[in-house]
Design a protein around this motif. Sequence first.
Motif, mmCIF file in Angstrom:
data_model
loop_
_atom_site.group_PDB
_atom_site.id
_atom_site.type_symbol
_atom_site.label_atom_id
_atom_site.label_comp_id
_atom_site.label_asym_id
_atom_site.label_seq_id
_atom_site.Cartn_x
_atom_site.Cartn_y
_atom_site.Cartn_z
ATOM 1 N N ALA A 82 -6.850 -9.844 2.867
ATOM 2 C CA ALA A 82 -7.693 -10.446 3.905
ATOM 3 C C ALA A 82 -6.952 -10.485 5.238
ATOM 4 C CB ALA A 82 -8.109 -11.857 3.487
ATOM 5 N N TYR A 83 -5.677 -10.800 5.172
ATOM 6 C CA TYR A 83 -4.844 -10.785 6.374
ATOM 7 C C TYR A 83 -4.720 -9.360 6.922
ATOM 8 C CZ TYR A 83 -0.403 -10.574 8.914
ATOM 9 O OH TYR A 83 0.580 -10.319 9.827
ATOM 10 N N SER A 84 -4.548 -8.386 6.028
ATOM 11 C CA SER A 84 -4.403 -6.991 6.465
ATOM 12 C C SER A 84 -5.646 -6.507 7.189
ATOM 13 C CB SER A 84 -4.105 -6.093 5.256
ATOM 14 O OG SER A 84 -2.888 -6.461 4.651
ATOM 15 N N ARG A 85 -6.814 -6.881 6.681
ATOM 16 C CA ARG A 85 -8.057 -6.490 7.367
ATOM 17 C C ARG A 85 -8.148 -7.156 8.735
ATOM 18 N NH1 ARG A 85 -10.134 -6.881 2.032
ATOM 19 N NH2 ARG A 85 -10.665 -9.087 2.365
ATOM 20 N N PHE A 86 -7.703 -8.376 8.821
ATOM 21 C CA PHE A 86 -7.807 -9.134 10.065
ATOM 22 C C PHE A 86 -6.905 -8.560 11.155
ATOM 23 C CE2 PHE A 86 -6.715 -12.802 12.799
ATOM 24 C CZ PHE A 86 -7.995 -13.178 13.191
ATOM 25 N N VAL A 87 -5.685 -8.142 10.794
ATOM 26 C CA VAL A 87 -4.702 -7.708 11.799
ATOM 27 C C VAL A 87 -4.425 -6.212 11.751
ATOM 28 C CG1 VAL A 87 -3.587 -9.965 11.725
ATOM 29 C CG2 VAL A 87 -2.687 -8.109 10.300
ATOM 30 N N GLY A 88 -5.173 -5.469 10.936
ATOM 31 C CA GLY A 88 -4.862 -4.055 10.748
ATOM 32 C C GLY A 88 -4.830 -3.262 12.042
ATOM 33 N N ASP A 89 -5.762 -3.534 12.961
ATOM 34 C CA ASP A 89 -5.788 -2.801 14.229
ATOM 35 C C ASP A 89 -4.557 -3.097 15.071
ATOM 36 O OD1 ASP A 89 -8.172 -1.770 13.474
ATOM 37 O OD2 ASP A 89 -9.414 -2.948 14.838
ATOM 38 N N ILE A 90 -4.015 -4.304 14.937
ATOM 39 C CA ILE A 90 -2.845 -4.678 15.726
ATOM 40 C C ILE A 90 -1.570 -4.135 15.082
ATOM 41 C CG2 ILE A 90 -1.636 -6.580 16.840
ATOM 42 C CD1 ILE A 90 -4.627 -6.324 17.561
ATOM 43 N N PHE A 91 -1.421 -4.374 13.787
ATOM 44 C CA PHE A 91 -0.192 -3.990 13.096
ATOM 45 C C PHE A 91 -0.086 -2.486 12.916
ATOM 46 C CE2 PHE A 91 1.924 -7.695 10.765
ATOM 47 C CZ PHE A 91 1.739 -8.530 11.861
ATOM 48 N N GLY A 92 -1.226 -1.795 12.891
ATOM 49 C CA GLY A 92 -1.184 -0.359 12.643
ATOM 50 C C GLY A 92 -0.344 0.383 13.656
ATOM 51 N N ALA A 93 -0.448 -0.006 14.930
ATOM 52 C CA ALA A 93 0.254 0.731 15.994
ATOM 53 C C ALA A 93 1.774 0.566 15.908
ATOM 54 C CB ALA A 93 -0.269 0.292 17.359
ATOM 55 N N PRO A 94 2.327 -0.660 15.969
ATOM 56 C CA PRO A 94 3.790 -0.768 15.946
ATOM 57 C C PRO A 94 4.416 -0.308 14.636
ATOM 58 C CG PRO A 94 2.783 -2.947 15.832
ATOM 59 C CD PRO A 94 1.700 -1.976 16.156
ATOM 60 N N LEU A 95 3.759 -0.565 13.497
ATOM 61 C CA LEU A 95 4.344 -0.146 12.225
ATOM 62 C C LEU A 95 4.283 1.373 12.066
ATOM 63 C CD1 LEU A 95 3.115 -2.918 9.759
ATOM 64 C CD2 LEU A 95 5.271 -2.736 11.004
ATOM 65 N N ALA A 96 3.227 2.005 12.595
ATOM 66 C CA ALA A 96 3.150 3.467 12.533
ATOM 67 C C ALA A 96 4.227 4.100 13.407
ATOM 68 C CB ALA A 96 1.763 3.939 12.971
ATOM 69 N N VAL A 97 4.421 3.569 14.608
ATOM 70 C CA VAL A 97 5.467 4.095 15.492
ATOM 71 C C VAL A 97 6.843 3.880 14.865
ATOM 72 C CG1 VAL A 97 6.547 3.849 17.743
ATOM 73 C CG2 VAL A 97 4.067 3.767 17.554
ATOM 74 N N GLU A 98 7.035 2.728 14.233
ATOM 75 C CA GLU A 98 8.320 2.460 13.578
ATOM 76 C C GLU A 98 8.602 3.491 12.497
ATOM 77 O OE1 GLU A 98 11.035 1.175 10.550
ATOM 78 O OE2 GLU A 98 8.845 1.211 10.250
ATOM 79 N N ALA A 99 7.579 3.827 11.704
ATOM 80 C CA ALA A 99 7.780 4.777 10.615
ATOM 81 C C ALA A 99 7.948 6.203 11.132
ATOM 82 C CB ALA A 99 6.611 4.707 9.636
ATOM 83 N N LEU A 100 7.089 6.599 12.069
ATOM 84 C CA LEU A 100 7.080 7.988 12.524
ATOM 85 C C LEU A 100 8.204 8.311 13.503
ATOM 86 C CD1 LEU A 100 3.229 8.470 13.027
ATOM 87 C CD2 LEU A 100 4.640 9.334 11.156
ATOM 88 N N LEU A 101 8.614 7.328 14.307
ATOM 89 C CA LEU A 101 9.642 7.582 15.314
ATOM 90 C C LEU A 101 10.992 7.041 14.879
ATOM 91 C CD1 LEU A 101 10.605 8.463 18.116
ATOM 92 C CD2 LEU A 101 9.793 6.260 18.995
ATOM 93 N N ALA A 102 11.070 5.737 14.729
ATOM 94 C CA ALA A 102 12.373 5.106 14.508
ATOM 95 C C ALA A 102 12.974 5.484 13.159
ATOM 96 C CB ALA A 102 12.233 3.584 14.624
ATOM 97 N N PHE A 103 12.197 5.366 12.086
ATOM 98 C CA PHE A 103 12.767 5.635 10.767
ATOM 99 C C PHE A 103 13.156 7.094 10.610
ATOM 100 C CE2 PHE A 103 12.352 6.819 6.270
ATOM 101 C CZ PHE A 103 13.356 6.027 5.749
ATOM 102 N N PHE A 104 12.299 8.012 11.086
ATOM 103 C CA PHE A 104 12.641 9.422 10.981
ATOM 104 C C PHE A 104 13.834 9.765 11.871
ATOM 105 C CE2 PHE A 104 8.478 9.890 9.014
ATOM 106 C CZ PHE A 104 8.755 10.810 8.021
#
Length: 484
Positions: A82-104
């Motif tokens: 329920a929390y993921s649905r509520f904040v998915g639009d917000i969390f999607g951006a920074p966590l995606a950048v973290e995975a695709l840019l920083a972690f790689f």
Amino acid sequence: MSVLELSRWQFGITTVYHFLFVPITIGLGFLVAGFETAWIRTGNDKWLRLTKFYGKLFLINFAMGVVTGIVQEFQFGMNWSAYSRFVGDIFGAPLAVEALLAFFLESTFLGLWIFGWDRLPRGLHAACMWIAATGTLLSAYFILAANSWMQHPVGSHYNPVTHREELTSFLAVLTNPVQLGTFPHTVAGCFLTAGGLVAGIAMWHLIRRPATGEGEGAAAATAAWRSAAKAGAITALAAAVAVIITGDIQGKLMTKYQPMKMAAAEALYHTAQPAPFSLFTIGTLNGSKPTFQVTLPDLLSFLATGNFHSQVKGIDNLQSLYAQVYGPGSYTPIIPIAYWSFRLMIGIGMLAALISLISLWTLRRGRVPAPVAGRRGTIWSRLLLWAVLVLPFLPLAANTFGWLFTEMARQPWLVFGQMRTSQGVSANSAGEVLASVIVLTLLYGGLAVIEGGLMYKYARAGLPEEKSAPPAGEGEEAPLALVY
């Protein structure tokens, strides 16, 4: 126990365990890069030996941090859908950048560093570790941006049709005032942790060296450990100063955006102007009121606002205000946990800085501590030995109490002012969540044994053999290998 309680326990267990590796990885990566750069600039093999020794410990922690961090992502869907649905639009951006840019970024250049010994030019090889270490900082920034949004939502608006928060400004999320205070404070804690680890291990080897150790090999090892101990202690002391400065800034931001958290941190039940700072408080078992306090007059007002005569709102007053704004219910966190986690964070961190200062004083003007072998050694050297043994663990404990305070003193909010923790849990059964708690706890317990065993084994083994790496270009036909 309810589904909510079990879900909170599981997330707390996995998060606290994961964050044991994060500060070591972030801080130690830069220290290893510094050691290798010192070797390139001076040509002194002691820096190469320290690079390989602490580099091995860095790799162990990096690998364990990756393994334990993966579970964090899955838990959003497992227990907090329920929390993921509520904040998915917000969390999607920074966590995606973290995975695709920083972690790689960090994983790619760390791979080049691991397999590039004797094959890459020395400067380029050291640059790989600098880039990988920078990648860990970027990862921390994007993850903390998501967490800071939970503390103080910005750059978004609520859509009543979809019942979701929607992103309106990614830049606002990345430049959240809470984020700009949290990130440097967290990074300073990481360097305090890494400095304590480096200094603690080096001092342990210096104090435990054989009393009869002689020859060039023993002298070279002593010189290397002494340099590592000084570098680690200086890093820890500088980081401790940064922690104090950034913590003061963060406290004022907390007072502005989360006044209940500041009131809980000080067990301030009633609004005061000026407000005292409590050094020690004994309260009722339910935390509803204090029964005994030792306070410093007016200090809390300064810590909270920068003014010794300003007003600081109390817990009871804020509870009444929040009930009017957000509706009936309790908006008070568990006061004893908030109060003592805040003090343990500060006290344990400062104890680590004190031991680092004593270690640095022991090494002044070319000195080394008196050795302890068996039952031999002065009382001072034996006390110092015990102090440096706990030094690597103290900043880890301080970090843990800091995160306990940050997250638990925000309760009952998942997203401050917008979503309560009880509203974010998944529709699982208590049995399902309990099973996953048991499995993950046993799994993480096994990983803890492996991690502790590997760290102890390689820390105790000491420095690698004194042997310079050949210049790049030699051995070009040799297969790629992990060289340690």
